[in-house]
Write a protein that holds these residues in place. Structure first.
Motif, short mmCIF file in Angstrom:
data_model
loop_
_atom_site.label_atom_id
_atom_site.label_comp_id
_atom_site.label_asym_id
_atom_site.label_seq_id
_atom_site.Cartn_x
_atom_site.Cartn_y
_atom_site.Cartn_z
N ALA A 6 37.49 38.21 33.05
CA ALA A 6 37.23 36.92 33.70
C ALA A 6 38.34 36.59 34.70
O ALA A 6 38.05 36.11 35.82
CB ALA A 6 37.10 35.83 32.66
N VAL A 7 39.59 36.86 34.33
CA VAL A 7 40.70 36.61 35.25
C VAL A 7 40.59 37.52 36.47
O VAL A 7 40.76 37.09 37.62
CB VAL A 7 42.06 36.81 34.53
N PHE A 12 39.57 38.77 42.01
CA PHE A 12 38.98 39.89 42.77
C PHE A 12 37.47 39.86 42.55
O PHE A 12 36.97 40.51 41.63
CB PHE A 12 39.56 41.23 42.29
N PRO A 13 36.73 39.11 43.34
CA PRO A 13 35.28 38.96 43.12
C PRO A 13 34.51 40.25 43.45
O PRO A 13 33.89 40.38 44.49
CB PRO A 13 34.89 37.81 44.05
N PHE A 16 31.03 44.73 40.04
CA PHE A 16 31.02 45.68 38.94
C PHE A 16 31.84 45.21 37.74
O PHE A 16 31.63 45.66 36.61
CB PHE A 16 31.50 47.07 39.40
N ILE A 17 32.78 44.29 37.95
CA ILE A 17 33.56 43.76 36.84
C ILE A 17 32.65 43.07 35.82
O ILE A 17 32.96 43.01 34.63
CB ILE A 17 34.65 42.79 37.37
N VAL A 18 31.49 42.60 36.27
CA VAL A 18 30.53 41.96 35.37
C VAL A 18 30.08 42.93 34.28
O VAL A 18 29.83 42.52 33.14
CB VAL A 18 29.32 41.41 36.18
N VAL A 19 29.99 44.22 34.59
CA VAL A 19 29.60 45.20 33.57
C VAL A 19 30.62 45.22 32.43
O VAL A 19 30.25 45.23 31.25
CB VAL A 19 29.48 46.62 34.19
N ILE A 20 31.90 45.22 32.78
CA ILE A 20 32.95 45.22 31.75
C ILE A 20 32.84 43.98 30.88
O ILE A 20 32.91 44.06 29.64
CB ILE A 20 34.33 45.32 32.43
N LEU A 21 32.66 42.83 31.52
CA LEU A 21 32.51 41.58 30.76
C LEU A 21 31.29 41.63 29.85
O LEU A 21 31.34 41.24 28.69
CB LEU A 21 32.40 40.40 31.72
N ALA A 22 30.15 42.10 30.40
CA ALA A 22 28.90 42.10 29.63
C ALA A 22 28.97 43.06 28.45
O ALA A 22 28.55 42.71 27.34
CB ALA A 22 27.74 42.46 30.56
N VAL A 23 29.49 44.25 28.66
CA VAL A 23 29.58 45.21 27.56
C VAL A 23 30.56 44.72 26.49
O VAL A 23 30.30 44.83 25.29
CB VAL A 23 29.96 46.61 28.08
N GLY A 71 28.50 39.29 46.94
CA GLY A 71 27.85 40.42 46.30
C GLY A 71 26.79 39.96 45.32
O GLY A 71 26.59 38.77 45.10
N ASP A 72 26.14 40.92 44.70
CA ASP A 72 25.05 40.64 43.78
C ASP A 72 25.59 40.68 42.34
O ASP A 72 25.42 41.67 41.64
CB ASP A 72 23.93 41.65 44.00
N PHE A 73 26.25 39.62 41.93
CA PHE A 73 26.85 39.58 40.59
C PHE A 73 25.82 39.65 39.47
O PHE A 73 26.05 40.31 38.47
CB PHE A 73 27.72 38.32 40.45
N PRO A 74 24.65 39.01 39.59
CA PRO A 74 23.68 39.08 38.49
C PRO A 74 23.08 40.47 38.27
O PRO A 74 22.59 40.76 37.19
CB PRO A 74 22.59 38.09 38.91
N PHE A 75 23.12 41.33 39.29
CA PHE A 75 22.51 42.66 39.20
C PHE A 75 22.98 43.41 37.96
O PHE A 75 22.18 43.94 37.18
CB PHE A 75 22.82 43.45 40.47
N TRP A 76 24.30 43.47 37.76
CA TRP A 76 24.84 44.23 36.64
C TRP A 76 24.53 43.56 35.31
O TRP A 76 24.35 44.24 34.29
CB TRP A 76 26.35 44.42 36.82
#
Length: 197
Positions: A6-7, A12-13, A16-23, A71-76
């Motif tokens: 999250a930080v 750094f928006p 792909f960082i969303v994948v790390i958060l989601a997993v 970018g497309d944050f919801p995609f991941w």
């Protein structure tokens, strides 16, 4: 991991960082389930995976309702959510043919959701689930049938034909959906789906 992700996402928006958060959230959900569900409530890991998948898809859908400049944050999040939901449902063991037919219908629903949300990942998982169901029919239910392989081939050719037809007429289908949907359902479509019209 979730806090660090999250930080990182804040400074750094990068989508792909969303994948790390989601997993990481998925694994956290699996760890929390033994405390939240009674021991006799079935396969708790599969239940946690399914509920996490639903929650991730709903969150991704909510995020899709706004425009993203970077970018497309919801995609991941869509990918992790449908992987969890579809994987959890597919891993459930059932001997009932009715349940398996409902599984096939759910995968047809994923195809429809793919068109509504304009997210191809739902079509990929839906097609895979339908293929698994047809494979079950061929291997188990109609194992001794001589005509079923012909019917299965015809179904496969029809699916390929529909896929090619849809690919060539995506814009016309998007326009048609925009015309027939009530205003309330139209507002629930992601921004990119509404702009495709």
């Amino acid at each position: 991991t979730i806090v660090a992700g999250a930080v990182a996402l804040r400074f750094f928006p990068f989508p792909f960082i969303v994948v790390i958060l989601a997993v990481a959230a998925w694994l956290l959900a699996l760890d929390l389930v033994p405390w939240l569900l009674p021991a006799h409530s079935g396969d708790r890991d599969l239940q946690a995976t399914i509920f996490f998948g639903i929650a991730a898809i709903v969150l991704a859908w909510i995020l899709d309702l706004r425009r993203w400049r970077d970018g497309d944050f919801p995609f991941w999040l869509h990918i992790v959510g449908i992987a969890a939901l579809w994987g959890g449902i597919t891993a459930q063991d059932s001997t009932s043919e009715v349940t398996k037919a409902l599984y096939a219908l759910l995968n047809v629903g994923f195809l429809a959701l793919s068109v509504y949300l304009m997210r191809r990942v739902y079509a990929a998982f839906g097609a895979l689930g339908i293929s698994l169901y047809l494979g079950h029919l061929a291997a188990d239910v109609f194992e001794e049938s001589l005509l079923f392989p012909l019917a299965l081939s015809a179904i496969g050719l029809a699916v390929i034909g529909i896929g090619i037809w849809y690919f060539r007429r995506r814009q016309a289908v998007a326009d048609w959906i925009a015309r027939i949907l009530p205003a309330g359902l139209q507002r629930l479509r992601p921004v990119h789906a509404r702009q495709a019209v």
